[in-house]
Design a protein around this motif. Structure first.
Motif, PDB file in Angstrom:
ATOM      1  N   ILE A  24       0.838  -1.198   0.000  1.00  0.00           N
ATOM      2  CA  ILE A  24       0.000   0.000   0.000  1.00  0.00           C
ATOM      3  C   ILE A  24       0.876   1.252   0.000  1.00  0.00           C
ATOM      4  N   ALA A  25       1.898   1.260   0.849  1.00  0.00           N
ATOM      5  CA  ALA A  25       2.826   2.393   0.884  1.00  0.00           C
ATOM      6  C   ALA A  25       3.560   2.519  -0.445  1.00  0.00           C
TER       7      ALA A  25
ATOM      8  N   ALA B 239       2.037   9.120  -6.019  1.00  0.00           N
ATOM      9  CA  ALA B 239       2.429  10.475  -5.608  1.00  0.00           C
ATOM     10  C   ALA B 239       3.505  11.020  -6.533  1.00  0.00           C
TER      11      ALA B 239
ATOM     12  N   LEU C 112       2.398   1.638  -3.430  1.00  0.00           N
ATOM     13  CA  LEU C 112       1.455   2.213  -4.389  1.00  0.00           C
ATOM     14  C   LEU C 112       1.286   3.714  -4.165  1.00  0.00           C
ATOM     15  N   SER C 113       1.207   4.086  -2.891  1.00  0.00           N
ATOM     16  CA  SER C 113       1.038   5.498  -2.553  1.00  0.00           C
ATOM     17  C   SER C 113       2.217   6.327  -3.055  1.00  0.00           C
ATOM     18  N   GLN C 114       3.420   5.810  -2.821  1.00  0.00           N
ATOM     19  CA  GLN C 114       4.620   6.524  -3.263  1.00  0.00           C
ATOM     20  C   GLN C 114       4.679   6.604  -4.778  1.00  0.00           C
ATOM     21  N   TYR C 115       4.295   5.530  -5.438  1.00  0.00           N
ATOM     22  CA  TYR C 115       4.347   5.513  -6.901  1.00  0.00           C
ATOM     23  C   TYR C 115       3.409   6.552  -7.495  1.00  0.00           C
TER      24      TYR C 115
END
Length: 229
Positions: A45-46, A53, A48-51
């Motif tokens: 999840i982190a 962003a 995906l979030s970083q990607y």
């Protein structure tokens, strides 16, 4: 009652397949799924979030390249592909020694400043030099291994506990340097502790702080590095 133009606009909005295709979201989803499979992050999840962003943030290509090489640990097979992607990204925008140095500076964030400075002195290229891929890969890896070394030395300091004496530490770093030179591996392990204690001079005379221990350990790491030609 809606006219033909309004009706046409509504139909386009309600068509998910066409919306995905025109917005380019299909390509982004395929790319991130591919990256997930290749990198297999512990926290997807982190990841995906970083990607996502990184897709919307206005950041420099150097920051994007830094994120690429940090997507997964350097021990994972996907790391090499990530470094290639970062190299191509920078090369397409003009990869010079100056850009290479800026990337390494970012990768050294989190290391003690005195260590980061020593490391960059060894790895930096001349600003106008071309940077071949193998040199780029080696230098990126060297910075990332430095962070591993920092974590290992912090753990080892806690493991030493009450025997974290200056004499023991000096003996430990000497053994570490000898081990590194003979095996070409930068390993901090508890197996060296007993040998260090048995060979230490003036045991129990002066204790060393955690910060000093980590810096001394990293100094040993930097000392063992070969200066790129």
């Amino acid at each position: 009652m809606m006219n033909k133009k309004e009706k046409s606009n509504v139909e386009k909005i309600l068509d998910p397949e066409e919306y995905f295709e025109k917005s380019g979201i299909n390509n982004s989803i395929r790319d991130v799924i591919s990256l997930l499979v290749e990198n297999r992050p512990k926290d997807p999840i982190a990841f995906l979030s970083q990607y996502f962003a990184s897709l919307v943030e206005e950041v420099s290509v150097i920051v994007k390249a830094q994120r690429l090489v940090c997507l997964t640990h350097h021990s994972r097979p996907a790391f090499s592909d990530n470094v290639i992607s970062a190299y191509k990204l920078l090369r397409d925008k003009g990869l010079s020694g100056k850009v290479h140095n800026e990337l390494l500076k970012g990768l050294c964030n989190g290391l003690p400043p005195v260590i980061a400075e020593r490391l960059l002195e060894k790895l930096n290229c001349k600003e106008l030099d071309a940077v071949p891929h193998q040199l780029f890969y080696n230098n990126v890896l060297t910075c990332l291994v430095g962070h591993d070394y920092k974590k290992h030395s912090e753990l080892l300091y806690r493991e030493l506990g009450s025997v974290c004496d200056r004499g023991v530490c000096e003996a430990l770093f000497q053994l570490l340097a000898e081990h590194t030179e003979s095996s070409n591996k930068y390993e901090l392990s508890s197996s060296l502790i007993a040998r260090a204690i048995s060979s230490a001079n003036n045991y129990g005379q002066q204790y060393i702080s955690g910060e000093e221990f980590v810096i001394s350990a990293l100094d040993t790491y930097v000392d063992m590095l070969q200066t790129p030609s």
